[in-house]
Design an enzyme around this catalytic site. Sequence first.
Site, short mmCIF file in Angstrom:
data_model
loop_
_atom_site.label_atom_id
_atom_site.label_comp_id
_atom_site.label_asym_id
_atom_site.label_seq_id
_atom_site.Cartn_x
_atom_site.Cartn_y
_atom_site.Cartn_z
N SER A 203 123.04 96.24 27.51
CA SER A 203 123.16 96.16 26.05
C SER A 203 124.63 96.03 25.65
O SER A 203 125.51 96.50 26.39
CB SER A 203 122.59 97.43 25.42
OG SER A 203 122.91 97.47 24.05
N TYR B 225 121.84 106.76 24.46
CA TYR B 225 121.50 105.37 24.77
C TYR B 225 122.72 104.62 25.30
O TYR B 225 122.66 103.96 26.34
CB TYR B 225 120.96 104.70 23.50
CG TYR B 225 120.62 103.24 23.65
CD1 TYR B 225 119.52 102.83 24.38
CD2 TYR B 225 121.43 102.25 23.05
CE1 TYR B 225 119.21 101.48 24.52
CE2 TYR B 225 121.13 100.91 23.19
CZ TYR B 225 120.01 100.52 23.92
OH TYR B 225 119.71 99.19 24.06
P1 NAD Z 1 110.54 96.35 23.94
O1 NAD Z 1 110.24 97.74 23.53
O2 NAD Z 1 109.86 95.26 23.23
O3 NAD Z 1 110.31 96.22 25.50
C1 NAD Z 1 110.61 97.25 26.40
C2 NAD Z 1 109.45 97.44 27.34
O4 NAD Z 1 109.77 98.45 28.27
C3 NAD Z 1 108.19 97.90 26.62
O5 NAD Z 1 107.12 97.03 26.87
C4 NAD Z 1 107.93 99.28 27.16
O6 NAD Z 1 106.57 99.60 27.26
C5 NAD Z 1 108.60 99.22 28.50
N1 NAD Z 1 108.94 100.56 29.00
C6 NAD Z 1 109.48 101.59 28.33
N2 NAD Z 1 109.59 102.66 29.13
C7 NAD Z 1 109.14 102.28 30.35
C8 NAD Z 1 109.01 102.96 31.58
N3 NAD Z 1 109.38 104.23 31.73
N4 NAD Z 1 108.53 102.27 32.62
C9 NAD Z 1 108.15 100.99 32.48
N5 NAD Z 1 108.23 100.31 31.32
C10 NAD Z 1 108.72 100.96 30.27
O7 NAD Z 1 112.10 96.19 23.79
P2 NAD Z 1 113.04 94.96 24.11
O8 NAD Z 1 113.85 94.71 22.94
O9 NAD Z 1 112.31 93.87 24.71
O10 NAD Z 1 114.01 95.65 25.18
C11 NAD Z 1 114.16 95.22 26.49
C12 NAD Z 1 115.47 95.72 27.05
O11 NAD Z 1 116.52 95.14 26.29
C13 NAD Z 1 115.66 97.21 26.99
O12 NAD Z 1 116.27 97.69 28.14
C14 NAD Z 1 116.60 97.37 25.81
O13 NAD Z 1 117.38 98.53 25.89
C15 NAD Z 1 117.45 96.13 25.95
N6 NAD Z 1 118.12 95.77 24.70
C16 NAD Z 1 117.41 95.38 23.63
C17 NAD Z 1 118.07 95.06 22.47
C18 NAD Z 1 117.33 94.61 21.25
O14 NAD Z 1 117.99 94.46 20.22
N7 NAD Z 1 116.06 94.40 21.28
C19 NAD Z 1 119.46 95.14 22.41
C20 NAD Z 1 120.15 95.56 23.53
C21 NAD Z 1 119.46 95.88 24.67
#
Ligand code: NAD
Length: 722
Positions: free
Chosen positions: A599, A612
């Site tokens: 991130s 986080y």
């Molecule tokens: P999202 O919630 O849509 O997807 C995350 C997925 O991870 C979910 O399907 C959830 O069920 C799964 N998950 C959570 N805990 C878990 C566990 N213990 N074991 C297995 N699966 C698990 O969110 P996203 O936006 O697609 O995020 C994906 C990644 O991107 C994350 O690591 C997030 O921190 C990172 N990220 C996202 C953003 C954003 O703005 N969306 C920004 C920076 C970083």
Amino acid sequence: MSDTVNEKGREPSRPDDDFIWEDDMAANVRLLENRWDDGYAAGLDEPGKLLYRSNLLGADKRITNYGGGNTSAKVMETDPLTGGKVKVLWVKGSGGDVGTIKLDGFATLYQDKLESVKGIYKGVEDEDRMVGFLPHCTFNLNARAASIDTPLHGFVPFTHVDHMHPDAIIAIAASKNSRELTQQIFGDEIGWLPWRRPGFQLGLDLGAFVAANPNAKGVVLESHGLFTWADDAKACYELTLDIINKAIVWFAGKTEGKTIFGGAVTQSLAVAERRAIAARLMPEIRGRIGKQERKLGHFDDQDAVLEFVNSKDLRPLGALGTSCPDHFLRTKIRPLIVDFDPAKPDVDAIVAGLDQALEDYRADYARYYNDCKHDNSPAMRDANPVIFLVPGVGMLSFARDKATARIASEFYVNAINVMRGASTVSEYQGLPEQEAFDIEYWLLEEAKLQRMPKPKSLAGRVAFVTGGAGGIGRATAARLVGEGACVVLADIDQAALEGTEADFVKKYGADAVRSVRLDVTQEHAVIAAFVEACVEFGGVDILVSNAGIASSAPIETTELSTWNRNIDILATGYFLVSREAFRLFRRQALGGNVIFVASKNGLAASPNASAYCTAKAAEIHLARCLALEGADAGIRVNTVNPDAVLRGSKIWSGEWREQRAASSKIEVDDLEEHYRKRSMLKLNVFPEDIAEAIYFLASDLSAKSTGNIINVDAGNVQSFTR
Ligand code: NAD
């Protein structure tokens, strides 16, 4: 034919006097069912009925194997040149599958022009040249290429012709006394022709057979399959079923109570043990046979396979090779039989012996090539085995993509069924090596291979995507599958996982995707998920560690549980999946590729999100450490940093959204616009944008990059790396 139909479906008419037909036995035999629906067929024209019949026949693997066999109909059509009526041969085109064919999968040829080609034929030495004349016979500018089997249909003077590869018939065709058995089972109803490679001459042979035997309804081709014909589409379909059912019933009678394959000399291990051994072996094999071109694996331990791999006759029968050309084109003539005693299961010993076993196999393949090659034969192809048989465990198959590996294993099951039948009632005969070679290295076959499209950039690769049912994970999996990879979607959210997998199966086909419910914080679950990936695909090449959550609170009110949850999922979870991937990558010895989805917050401090941000910073540093450790094994580790990907993200649908809005003192609905304006480029970032960066790092486009970070955040000065 109505006398042969009863309420249970179609039963074959009685073949001959000494035929065993007892009600009890017949009840245990699974006959092919007549699925013809008169109501449905009534609304179809002749090409439509041909398509209907083809799809019905191809839907049951006992009738014909994938891509095997072909069907045809001679139909009166209006000639676009003259407006008059002409007879047109509709016949399955090159490379199709009757089970899934659509109307555009049929080639169409002027029947009279096809007949006229006979006039320029100079004899069997000349038959390959005839293929070049088929396009000249094309009716109505149909772009579908006619296959080499076209004359086999065109020269049989019946309106409808089926050519199938049923196991029960090939078992007769591959028996030493196949002619005698054919006569015994079918009398004069079905004739017999000696082995000949499919082509123009075989078409002429069939035509001559029909002329000499006007009452015959079909013919068994030695070592090959079945031809049947009729003047009506439904009658042809029913005849094909009837003939195969006769063979099924005959075999059931002949094999009942008999010792199959000389009896069992080893016992099957328990299901879990079989899978564990397959998971251990498959990456080892994959690494050894996939250096030039990546291979994907398939594991099959169905009863028919176990009966064969545990049997006394495994080695002698396996060494004879497969018979039907379709079989060995997919499976190579022989499998590699792994030396393994399930009573004293020593998998390390198999692994230790693999190099030698493969070397021996390749040497024998080179001998076969050199013994059989002609002056103009294409260069020797990949000498590695396709099929591996392991006593007590099952069958492993490998090919350049998952579908081909699966189909190869289905074909070997066909071959096992054939060997089972033939060796029980007679003596099984493989095809002589020279005949097999002449098909495998046939110039026309080579031309077909050369015409195949170039593989996609991630063909033969397996990607394991954690959080694969979430916004970024799903978009990433779709991007990678689009480039030819197979994906394992790993996620804790069962419902989202099932939904995503179902969507992927619909869009990309069942071979491209598997799902595994996984909590990335659970060590054993992570280990088990990689075992699943290995059994399903043979190994893993790309790990996208992406599963995540987000939380927001000032430090004073951050609960220990919140802190631990962030560290568990984001830091420890990333550690656990990477460790398992590294262990596998080292055993597989094909390099490897890890991409962390971290991130912007891992680089840029952010207020009220210390748990986080700290966990994300740990991910980024872990990636750098792993890049250092993996380089010697060709394992690359890179990071993609998203920011503010609201669309599709579950993180942004929960309380994080409200907390972030509150932190920025704006309305929730204004967040997307807020982040767009905050970015240097004034752009929103979408899951597909993150997926694009991940694809770049997962592919050879970035083959010389490791330990890198790509920010996909529409520009944010705080997250500039330095
Ligand atoms: P999202 O919630 O849509 O997807 C995350 C997925 O991870 C979910 O399907 C959830 O069920 C799964 N998950 C959570 N805990 C878990 C566990 N213990 N074991 C297995 N699966 C698990 O969110 P996203 O936006 O697609 O995020 C994906 C990644 O991107 C994350 O690591 C997030 O921190 C990172 N990220 C996202 C953003 C954003 O703005 N969306 C920004 C920076 C970083």
